[in-house]
Design an enzyme around this catalytic site. Structure first.
Site, PDB file in Angstrom:
ATOM      1  N   SER A   1     -35.118 -36.556  27.092  1.00 35.83           N
ATOM      2  CA  SER A   1     -36.354 -36.120  27.738  1.00 35.83           C
ATOM      3  C   SER A   1     -36.181 -34.675  28.199  1.00 35.83           C
ATOM      4  O   SER A   1     -35.085 -34.281  28.606  1.00 35.83           O
ATOM      5  CB  SER A   1     -36.665 -36.966  28.969  1.00 35.83           C
ATOM      6  OG  SER A   1     -36.650 -38.324  28.633  1.00 35.83           O
TER       7      SER A   1
ATOM      8  N   GLN B   1     -30.685 -34.869  29.952  1.00 38.68           N
ATOM      9  CA  GLN B   1     -29.557 -35.802  29.921  1.00 38.68           C
ATOM     10  C   GLN B   1     -29.138 -36.000  28.477  1.00 38.68           C
ATOM     11  O   GLN B   1     -29.966 -36.383  27.658  1.00 38.68           O
ATOM     12  CB  GLN B   1     -30.082 -37.155  30.386  1.00 38.68           C
ATOM     13  CG  GLN B   1     -29.563 -37.711  31.659  1.00 38.68           C
ATOM     14  CD  GLN B   1     -30.258 -39.044  31.906  1.00 38.68           C
ATOM     15  OE1 GLN B   1     -31.490 -39.122  31.936  1.00 38.68           O
ATOM     16  NE2 GLN B   1     -29.484 -40.083  32.074  1.00 38.68           N
ATOM     17  N   GLY B   2     -27.869 -35.777  28.161  1.00 39.57           N
ATOM     18  CA  GLY B   2     -27.384 -36.070  26.810  1.00 39.57           C
ATOM     19  C   GLY B   2     -26.533 -37.320  26.828  1.00 39.57           C
ATOM     20  O   GLY B   2     -25.312 -37.244  26.984  1.00 39.57           O
TER      21      GLY B   2
ATOM     22  N   GLU C   1     -33.127 -56.243  26.656  1.00 38.11           N
ATOM     23  CA  GLU C   1     -31.979 -57.068  26.266  1.00 38.11           C
ATOM     24  C   GLU C   1     -30.741 -56.669  27.075  1.00 38.11           C
ATOM     25  O   GLU C   1     -30.001 -57.527  27.559  1.00 38.11           O
ATOM     26  CB  GLU C   1     -31.702 -56.918  24.755  1.00 38.11           C
ATOM     27  CG  GLU C   1     -32.753 -57.579  23.866  1.00 38.11           C
ATOM     28  CD  GLU C   1     -34.080 -56.812  23.814  1.00 38.11           C
ATOM     29  OE1 GLU C   1     -34.091 -55.607  24.142  1.00 38.11           O
ATOM     30  OE2 GLU C   1     -35.106 -57.429  23.466  1.00 38.11           O
TER      31      GLU C   1
ATOM     32  N   GLU D   1     -31.410 -44.223  37.891  1.00 39.67           N
ATOM     33  CA  GLU D   1     -32.554 -44.360  37.001  1.00 39.67           C
ATOM     34  C   GLU D   1     -33.230 -45.713  37.206  1.00 39.67           C
ATOM     35  O   GLU D   1     -34.427 -45.808  37.381  1.00 39.67           O
ATOM     36  CB  GLU D   1     -32.064 -44.231  35.557  1.00 39.67           C
ATOM     37  CG  GLU D   1     -33.165 -44.145  34.524  1.00 39.67           C
ATOM     38  CD  GLU D   1     -32.604 -43.744  33.158  1.00 39.67           C
ATOM     39  OE1 GLU D   1     -31.470 -44.128  32.839  1.00 39.67           O
ATOM     40  OE2 GLU D   1     -33.323 -43.048  32.433  1.00 39.67           O
TER      41      GLU D   1
ATOM     42  N   SER E   1     -27.689 -40.941  25.027  1.00 39.03           N
ATOM     43  CA  SER E   1     -27.816 -41.731  23.790  1.00 39.03           C
ATOM     44  C   SER E   1     -27.484 -40.899  22.551  1.00 39.03           C
ATOM     45  O   SER E   1     -27.700 -39.689  22.517  1.00 39.03           O
ATOM     46  CB  SER E   1     -29.250 -42.238  23.643  1.00 39.03           C
ATOM     47  OG  SER E   1     -29.574 -43.095  24.687  1.00 39.03           O
TER      48      SER E   1
END
Lengths: 395, 367
Positions: free
Chosen positions: A162, A127-128, A378, A245, A130
């Protein structure tokens, strides 16, 4: 309210249990402590075997190779996998997050092209999402894709990927329009990691290993038919992936936590404290009992959320309390382990005196990441505050 | 496997919510808490009409015959409304103990009038040592008479008979019997009055079989946890409403993350306590092997979370939260009383430890 398994669930569990008994590799214990790059071919083989039994993606619709399993059946699946001490599957993200997103948003051609190879672990997905300057604030991402004929040309950098070093394909979120409000200019591309201009560098984390990578894209050409969903609708596609997720991840953790607390209880009977077993120490008893209870509540929260999702049809923001609950609980669990083990708690896998091959020192460090990955605590609290409680957006 | 409420359960809950909102709004709570006993006969009669006093008891004694899940749905709504008076003491405490320990003939005499609304009752267990372990009870009967003092007895003043836990059994005592002296204990919670009860050679009738006592206390504990959950939900709702409305620095304070994240934690704590309460009630109803552990997990969590949610709610209300006029402190007072009643979190953690560390059965899960 009925927490007994119904007939179909019972049948699902029995069939799975029988299959796992016959097929879980007996030599996994010799492999499990090894680094991922050594075990990866092993995990691929295991996933292929699960796929042959149609167990690789039970949540997927039957026509795509799944079993159209209900959420309760999915929970049963992960519990049985953990109970059987089965290895994880190689293509975890492809099966858990990206496959479902392709099924929901992909064209027929994309589904035909990608789905079978996700199931067979022939193509591993990463997964790209962040970026160095877009973590919690994902909509601020800067990796750009410029249309050039029938290709997009991608430039930018991703981080915290990951399976980056194993990835054959990547679900990549890029900015395709910089002149509209931030959420409205994003698009999801399915990118072949062998494309010229893709550079993958392992990122060493505080545990010493490299679960994650940094991805660099320089003039990477991606054919337009690899757009997932609509151009500039990437925010919705990406959020749908993130919901998978948050929704499903906690389900598979319960039995691992359960095994950890059972092990700590066992250790407390032999570890001495003030001249008697720690299991007789009132403070240790209190802490173990608290943790034991919270692990059970985590399971119950999960089951309740599943029932609610089953009733409403989509994963919703209630998944956020699950993420906060399991991640903070795991940190408390590891802290109790450290208190119980004393100086032995710090010994790493390589030390011959390490307890349980160093899993507790590893766990202590690794769980710091739990409240950061997959949406920080958060961000989860912002989601609850705004989307569940209806408070004004704080950011 | 289905962890949701069915239609009749939802109906019961919604009706109870409407009933308490209509019959016992906060003005009525405040009126009753200023009275000596916080008991209102007219309100009681209306609850009897709804079947609340017989909700879980067998139909042969005039009860409604519903299950533990239905009981906790009712108690959750009672907790949300901060219902004053002896519903909890009579039904969840005394009724459960009678149901579990009385002979059929005794049930006709004691449980049936509870169901029909003719009698109110309570359980007297704690003594000076204030321990919730039945084994720590000192009082014993002698020739069918009780002597000694019980403390922290809820609603004793309005009870027609009292269930008394003694070393040598569980007894029922007529409130008008000779040698009973009921004195108020001045305690934090104004809506559920506590009393000391002194017995001096008071005649007492032994209930059939004390073996069921522990289980009856578990039923009462589930009901109490449900009340705590209802109070937590109300505290959360009031707080979120306030955080949306109250402005400082030109913005609703709920926009500030320091406030918003506390609200998120209140939500997490409330929902988690609710999950634990519902499961505990279901496990009791099903006689699941982990029912006792489930009850203790629920009480352990709710005892602490109920207080924490109150802390956060008052803090977010700022100065308003510290006033007598604001309702939060009334819930906060109840939360403190409920925290220790039937065992606080320390007590229940130790009970969990006994059940899971000291036994070889370390698995909570029945599957």
């Amino acid at each position: 309210m009925d927490l007994n398994l119904n007939a179909e669930e019972q049948q699902f569990r029995d069939e799975l249990r029988t299959w796992l008994d016959a097929n879980v590799p007996k030599d996994w214990a010799e492999w499990r402590e090894k680094p991922l790059d050594e075990t990866f071919p092993y995990l691929r083989t295991w996933q292929r075997k699960l796929h042959e039994g149609r167990w690789a993606a039970v949540s997927w619709p039957k026509e795509y190779g799944g079993r159209s399993a209900t959420l309760m059946q999915q929970a049963i699946f992960w519990e049985e996998m953990a109970r059987a001490q089965a290895p994880q599957m190689a293509n975890a993200l492809g099966l858990g997050l990206i496959g479902p997103t392709i099924i929901a948003y992909g064209t027929e051609a994309q589904k035909k092209r990608f789905i079978p190879k996700i199931l067979s672990a022939e193509e591993i997905w990463c997964q790209g999402f962040s970026e160095p300057n877009a973590g919690s604030d994902l909509a601020g991402l800067q990796t750009e894709a410029r249309l050039d004929g029938d290709h997009y040309v991608v430039n930018g950098q991703k981080v915290w990927t990951s399976f980056g070093t194993f990835g054959n394909w990547c679900e990549l979120v890029v900015r395709t329009d910089a002149n509209v409000p931030r959420h409205k200019g994003l698009t999801v591309l399915l990118v072949d990691m062998k494309s010229p201009g893709v550079d993958v560098r392992p990122l060493r984390q505080m545990t010493g290993e490299s679960e994650f990578s940094e991805l660099f894209f320089r003039d990477v050409r991606v054919p337009v038919e690899n757009v997932l969903g609509r151009v500039n609708d990437g925010w919705n596609v990406a959020v749908s992936t993130l919901m998978y997720e948050r929704g499903s991840y906690g389900a598979r953790l319960h039995l691992l936590f359960k095994r950890s607390i059972d092990r700590l209880v066992e250790l407390s009977r032999t570890i001495q404290r003030n001249g008697r077993p720690a299991a007789c120490d009132p403070l240790i008893r209190q802490k173990l009992a608290q943790c034991y209870g919270e692990i059970e509540i985590m399971r119950l929260n999960q089951l309740r959320a599943f029932s609610r999702i089953t009733a409403t049809g989509v994963p919703g923001p209630e998944g956020s309390i699950l993420k906060i609950f399991w991640s903070e609980l795991n940190q408390r669990l590891q802290q109790i382990a450290q208190e119980l083990l004393g100086p032995y708690g710090q010994l790493l896998a390589g030390d011959r005196r390490a307890v349980d091959k160093g899993i507790w020192s590893y766990g202590y460090l690794r769980t710091r990441g739990n409240t950061i990955e997959a949406g920080t605590s958060e961000v989860q609290r912002n989601i609850i505050g705004h989307f569940v409680l209806g408070l004004p957006r704080s950011y | 496997m289905e962890f949701g409420l069915n239609e009749s359960q939802l109906l019961l809950r919604d009706n109870a919510r409407k009933f308490f909102a209509g019959e016992c709004p906060m003005e009525e709570v405040r009126r009753l808490m200023e009275t000596e006993t916080a008991y209102d006969q007219a309100l009681w009669a209306k609850m009897v009409e709804q079947g609340y006093t017989g909700i879980i008891f067998p139909e042969e004694y005039g009860g409604v015959g519903l299950g533990k899940v239905e009981l906790i749905l009712l108690m959750e709504e009672a907790g949300r409304a901060l219902l004053p008076g002896p519903l909890f003491s009579t039904v969840a405490l005394a009724g459960s103990v009678l149901d579990a320990t009385a002979t059929p003939e005794q049930k006709k005499r004691y449980l049936a009038p509870i169901c029909s609304g003719h009698a109110r009752s309570t359980v007297a267990m704690l003594e000076a040592g204030a321990s919730w372990h039945p084994a720590d009870v000192q009082m014993s009967s002698a020739s069918g008479k009780l002597t000694g003092e019980k403390l922290f007895v809820p609603d004793a003043k309005v009870a027609d008979f009292l269930i008394v836990v003694a070393r040598d059994g569980v007894f029922v005592v007529d409130a008008k019997a000779a040698g009973i002296e009921v004195q108020p204990m001045e305690a934090m919670d104004l809506t559920r009055k506590l009393y000391s009860v002194r017995f001096s050679g008071t005649p007492a009738e032994r209930l059939g079989d004390a073996v069921g006592l522990a289980r009856a206390l578990d039923v009462a504990t589930a009901a109490l946890v449900a009340e705590i959950v209802g109070a937590m939900q109300r505290t959360l709702d009031l707080t979120v409403e306030y955080a949306k409305m109250r402005k400082q620095f030109g913005k609703p304070i709920g926009m500030f993350q320091a406030v918003q994240h506390q609200c998120a934690d209140m939500y997490l704590e409330t929902e988690s306590a609710r999950s634990a309460a519902y499961y505990a009630a279901w496990a009791l109803e099903e006689n699941a092997p982990d029912a006792a552990v489930a009850i203790s997990i629920a009480k352990m969590y709710a005892s602490d979370a109920g207080r924490t949610v109150g802390n956060r709610g008052i803090q977010i209300h700022g100065g308003m939260g510290f006033t007598w006029e604001n309702d939060l402190h009334l819930y906060y007072r109840r939360a403190k009383a409920s925290e220790t009643a039937l065992g606080d979190s320390t007590f229940h953690r130790e009970r969990i430890a006994r059940l899971v560390i000291d036994s070889t059965a370390t698995s909570v899960q029945s599957a």
